[in-house]
Design a protein around this motif. Structure first.
Motif, PDB file in Angstrom:
ATOM      1  N   LEU A   1       0.809  -1.208   0.329  1.00 51.47           N
ATOM      2  CA  LEU A   1      -0.009  -0.011  -0.072  1.00 51.47           C
ATOM      3  C   LEU A   1       1.022   1.258  -0.095  1.00 51.47           C
ATOM      4  O   LEU A   1       0.759   1.810  -0.517  1.00 51.47           O
ATOM      5  N   ARG A   2       2.118   1.602   0.482  1.00 51.08           N
ATOM      6  CA  ARG A   2       3.070   2.403   1.187  1.00 51.08           C
ATOM      7  C   ARG A   2       3.760   2.515  -0.808  1.00 51.08           C
ATOM      8  O   ARG A   2       3.361   3.670  -1.386  1.00 51.08           O
ATOM      9  N   ALA A   3       4.043   1.613  -1.109  1.00 52.17           N
ATOM     10  CA  ALA A   3       4.843   1.662  -2.398  1.00 52.17           C
ATOM     11  C   ALA A   3       3.341   2.163  -3.823  1.00 52.17           C
ATOM     12  O   ALA A   3       3.665   2.937  -4.423  1.00 52.17           O
ATOM     13  N   LEU A   4       2.069   1.879  -3.466  1.00 48.03           N
ATOM     14  CA  LEU A   4       1.391   1.911  -4.290  1.00 48.03           C
ATOM     15  C   LEU A   4       1.342   3.689  -4.258  1.00 48.03           C
ATOM     16  O   LEU A   4       0.920   3.905  -5.398  1.00 48.03           O
ATOM     17  N   ALA A   5       1.311   4.320  -3.074  1.00 47.73           N
ATOM     18  CA  ALA A   5       0.673   5.753  -2.839  1.00 47.73           C
ATOM     19  C   ALA A   5       2.226   5.769  -3.096  1.00 47.73           C
ATOM     20  O   ALA A   5       1.729   7.865  -3.441  1.00 47.73           O
ATOM     21  N   THR A   6       3.156   5.750  -2.996  1.00 50.75           N
ATOM     22  CA  THR A   6       4.607   6.623  -2.767  1.00 50.75           C
ATOM     23  C   THR A   6       4.501   6.637  -4.749  1.00 50.75           C
ATOM     24  O   THR A   6       5.957   7.456  -5.166  1.00 50.75           O
ATOM     25  N   HIS A   7       4.980   5.176  -5.070  1.00 52.34           N
ATOM     26  CA  HIS A   7       4.895   5.383  -6.871  1.00 52.34           C
ATOM     27  C   HIS A   7       4.588   6.798  -7.697  1.00 52.34           C
ATOM     28  O   HIS A   7       3.468   7.430  -7.317  1.00 52.34           O
TER      29      HIS A   7
ATOM     30  N   THR B   1       7.150 -13.268  -7.433  1.00 49.13           N
ATOM     31  CA  THR B   1       7.525 -14.131  -6.620  1.00 49.13           C
ATOM     32  C   THR B   1       8.681 -13.911  -5.886  1.00 49.13           C
ATOM     33  O   THR B   1       9.115 -12.332  -5.825  1.00 49.13           O
ATOM     34  N   THR B   2       8.813 -14.696  -4.234  1.00 53.98           N
ATOM     35  CA  THR B   2      10.599 -13.965  -3.645  1.00 53.98           C
ATOM     36  C   THR B   2      11.441 -14.496  -3.560  1.00 53.98           C
ATOM     37  O   THR B   2      12.188 -14.350  -3.159  1.00 53.98           O
TER      38      THR B   2
ATOM     39  N   ALA C   1       9.819 -10.048  -7.999  1.00 53.99           N
ATOM     40  CA  ALA C   1      10.258  -9.765  -7.620  1.00 53.99           C
ATOM     41  C   ALA C   1      11.065  -9.223  -5.937  1.00 53.99           C
ATOM     42  O   ALA C   1      11.183  -7.734  -5.500  1.00 53.99           O
ATOM     43  N   GLY C   2      11.087 -10.059  -5.497  1.00 55.02           N
ATOM     44  CA  GLY C   2      11.582 -10.002  -3.647  1.00 55.02           C
ATOM     45  C   GLY C   2      10.195 -10.004  -2.764  1.00 55.02           C
ATOM     46  O   GLY C   2       9.216 -10.945  -3.055  1.00 55.02           O
ATOM     47  N   ASN C   3      10.325 -10.574  -1.346  1.00 57.05           N
ATOM     48  CA  ASN C   3       9.993 -10.625  -0.331  1.00 57.05           C
ATOM     49  C   ASN C   3       9.107  -9.251   0.162  1.00 57.05           C
ATOM     50  O   ASN C   3       9.683  -8.534   1.193  1.00 57.05           O
ATOM     51  N   VAL C   4       8.449  -9.040  -0.092  1.00 53.60           N
ATOM     52  CA  VAL C   4       6.828  -8.228   0.803  1.00 53.60           C
ATOM     53  C   VAL C   4       7.454  -8.029   2.222  1.00 53.60           C
ATOM     54  O   VAL C   4       7.070  -6.996   2.664  1.00 53.60           O
ATOM     55  N   MET C   5       7.090  -9.559   2.589  1.00 52.24           N
ATOM     56  CA  MET C   5       6.930  -9.240   4.162  1.00 52.24           C
ATOM     57  C   MET C   5       8.346  -8.985   5.143  1.00 52.24           C
ATOM     58  O   MET C   5       8.400  -8.514   5.760  1.00 52.24           O
ATOM     59  N   ILE C   6       9.200  -8.731   4.292  1.00 51.02           N
ATOM     60  CA  ILE C   6      11.324  -8.791   4.579  1.00 51.02           C
ATOM     61  C   ILE C   6      10.899  -7.169   4.561  1.00 51.02           C
ATOM     62  O   ILE C   6      11.786  -6.355   4.912  1.00 51.02           O
TER      63      ILE C   6
ATOM     64  N   GLY D   1      14.181  -5.104   1.600  1.00 46.96           N
ATOM     65  CA  GLY D   1      13.098  -4.025   1.536  1.00 46.96           C
ATOM     66  C   GLY D   1      12.935  -3.357  -0.045  1.00 46.96           C
ATOM     67  O   GLY D   1      12.440  -2.187   0.732  1.00 46.96           O
ATOM     68  N   HIS D   2      13.179  -3.766  -0.961  1.00 50.73           N
ATOM     69  CA  HIS D   2      12.416  -2.814  -1.901  1.00 50.73           C
ATOM     70  C   HIS D   2      11.262  -3.848  -2.480  1.00 50.73           C
ATOM     71  O   HIS D   2      11.230  -3.569  -3.614  1.00 50.73           O
ATOM     72  N   ALA D   3      11.070  -4.937  -1.868  1.00 48.80           N
ATOM     73  CA  ALA D   3      10.235  -5.582  -3.132  1.00 48.80           C
ATOM     74  C   ALA D   3       8.748  -4.660  -3.347  1.00 48.80           C
ATOM     75  O   ALA D   3       8.391  -4.629  -5.039  1.00 48.80           O
ATOM     76  N   ALA D   4       8.470  -4.450  -2.946  1.00 43.08           N
ATOM     77  CA  ALA D   4       6.946  -3.568  -2.760  1.00 43.08           C
ATOM     78  C   ALA D   4       7.061  -2.435  -3.891  1.00 43.08           C
ATOM     79  O   ALA D   4       6.524  -1.981  -4.277  1.00 43.08           O
ATOM     80  N   ASP D   5       8.366  -1.966  -3.852  1.00 38.85           N
ATOM     81  CA  ASP D   5       9.016  -1.127  -5.135  1.00 38.85           C
ATOM     82  C   ASP D   5       8.974  -1.408  -6.045  1.00 38.85           C
ATOM     83  O   ASP D   5       8.338  -0.594  -7.233  1.00 38.85           O
ATOM     84  N   ARG D   6       9.575  -2.772  -6.206  1.00 42.89           N
ATOM     85  CA  ARG D   6       9.525  -3.498  -7.747  1.00 42.89           C
ATOM     86  C   ARG D   6       7.596  -3.648  -8.415  1.00 42.89           C
ATOM     87  O   ARG D   6       7.665  -3.225  -9.768  1.00 42.89           O
TER      88      ARG D   6
END
Ligand code: UD1
Length: 375
Positions: free
Chosen positions: A20-26, A147-148, A169-174, A356-361
């Motif tokens: 949600l944070r990454a969608l908002a700051t994109h 995928t993580t 994309a990596g791991n959003v939980m991380i 720490g940047h999976a959600a941005d990707r």
């Protein structure tokens, strides 16, 4: 329309917060709508985590509550359909492998609304696990899969899924772990808050953290009895902090097993907040668990983890991280614990894109994908 983001159960919340944070700051921002199915509804299982993670109040709460798999899944589907009709989203974004994940996926896909699955392609190869069914079916019909770990792509290809639908994309939980680690609550504080003397843990030179909630471990009386008695043997060497999931707490009571827990050596806690759990793990000598999330979090923290399962859908935690599969075998559990107590525990490294940047990707790729007309 907005990206309709679905959460239902505890392990979903720490994955959705960074998304949600990454969608908002994109740039440009991607409008989002948050739906909570209400699969988990307690203060400890739900509300506390929203606060800890800075998740906004859900725009919609479907309040489905507990039930059999069929009832819970059906109830989510029935209540999600009108919500979907009302909001006309650009896509539905689901995370993980809980019943809410599959239920909302099925509703969306049959209405030709694109489905985005975050944490796709993980496989335990154990179809007795309800989550495995949720994973396989969700991935089969989802339109965009994030995928993580790289092994997830091989799993998806084997199931006939087109590589063009998949993005590593990596791991959003991380992402959540990295963002919140500085705010983690020290273990001594958490113990004190629950009336335990933290000097006990200090004198012992450490403690272990325990969580158990998989139906295969806690729904059968003999299995649960055997596990609690091995944990008692571990506790004789190292004090344990056991955060009790409601399913486990109910079953310990129902099967009359409370007497197996040596409360002198084991601090029994209710479900913990995110910052409390993070602090408990970070400061621990070892973690014993059957949770998927804790296998990943201990690998990211570099804390040795013994997984009380025969398999894992997160193999990278064992290949590169600090995780060891010990199953339910008494000797394997005790040998694993002894190794860690000797200082010979696994060290491991943090996997690729657990940064720490999976959600941005994900936000960047999702934006491109939606612009290109989605599927
Ligand atoms: C669910 C997920 C599991 C995830 C786990 C994390 C599925 C199939 N399982 O399992 O993948 O690892 O969440 O916790 O989706 N209960 C409460 N309060 C609550 C929620 C549940 O007391 O807020 C109790 C109820 O007695 C309920 C039981 O816990 O019957 C189990 O809840 P349920 O949502 O069915 O599954 P979990 O075991 O939590």
């Amino acid at each position: 329309g907005p990206v309709m983001c679905v959460v239902g159960a505890r392990p979903n919340f720490m994955k959705m917060a960074p998304i949600l944070r990454a969608l908002a700051t994109h740039q440009p921002p991607l409008p989002a709508l948050l739906v909570h199915t209400g699969q988990h509804y307690d203060q400890g299982m739900s509300h506390q985590l929203f606060d800890d993670l800075g998740l906004p109040r859900p725009d919609l709460n479907l309040e489905v509550g507990s039930g059999s798999h069929a009832v819970q899944t059906a109830e989510v589907m029935k209540r999600f359909e009108p919500a979907l009709d009302a909001h006309q989203p650009s896509c539905v974004l689901v995370v993980g492998d809980v019943n809410s994940t599959l239920a909302c996926t099925l509703v969306a896909v049959k209405k030709s609304v694109p489905v985005v699955h975050v944490e796709a392609g993980l496989r335990s190869w154990d179809r007795k696990m309800p989550e495995e069914i949720n994973r396989v079916l969700t991935d089969q019909v989802a339109d965009r899969l994030y995928t993580t770990e790289r092994s997830a792509l091989d799993n998806l290809l084997r199931e006939g899924i087109d590589e063009a639908r998949v993005c590593f994309a990596g791991n959003v939980m991380i992402d959540s772990l990295v963002a919140n680690k500085p705010k983690a609550r020290p273990a001594a504080e958490t113990l004190q808050a629950h009336g335990f003397d933290p000097s006990l843990v200090r004198q012992a030179g450490g403690y272990g953290v325990v969580t158990l909630h998989r139906p295969s471990n806690v729904d059968d009386a003999d299995t649960l009895r055997a596990l609690l008695s091995v944990l008692g043997e571990v506790a004789a060497q190292l004090p344990l902090v056991f955060a009790l999931h409601p399913r486990t707490r109910n079953n310990i009571e129902r099967f009359g097993l409370a007497g197996l827990i040596d409360t002198q050596r084991t601090a029994l806690l209710p479900p913990q907040g995110y910052l409390e759990m993070l602090g408990l793990m970070r400061d621990a000598t070892l973690v014993l668990t059957d949770s998927g999330g804790l296998q990943e979090e201990t690998t990211a923290l570099g804390v040795p983890c013994l997984t009380l399962r025969e398999n894992t859908e997160r193999p990278i935690t064992a290949e590169q991280g600090t995780n060891t599969l010990v199953g339910r075998d008494r000797n394997a559990i005790l040998a694993g614990a002894a190794e860690i107590l000797r200082g010979d525990g696994k060290r491991g490294r943090v996997p690729e894109f657990w940064d720490g940047h999976a959600a941005d990707r994900i936000a960047a790729d999702l934006h491109r994908w939606l612009l290109a007309g989605a599927p």
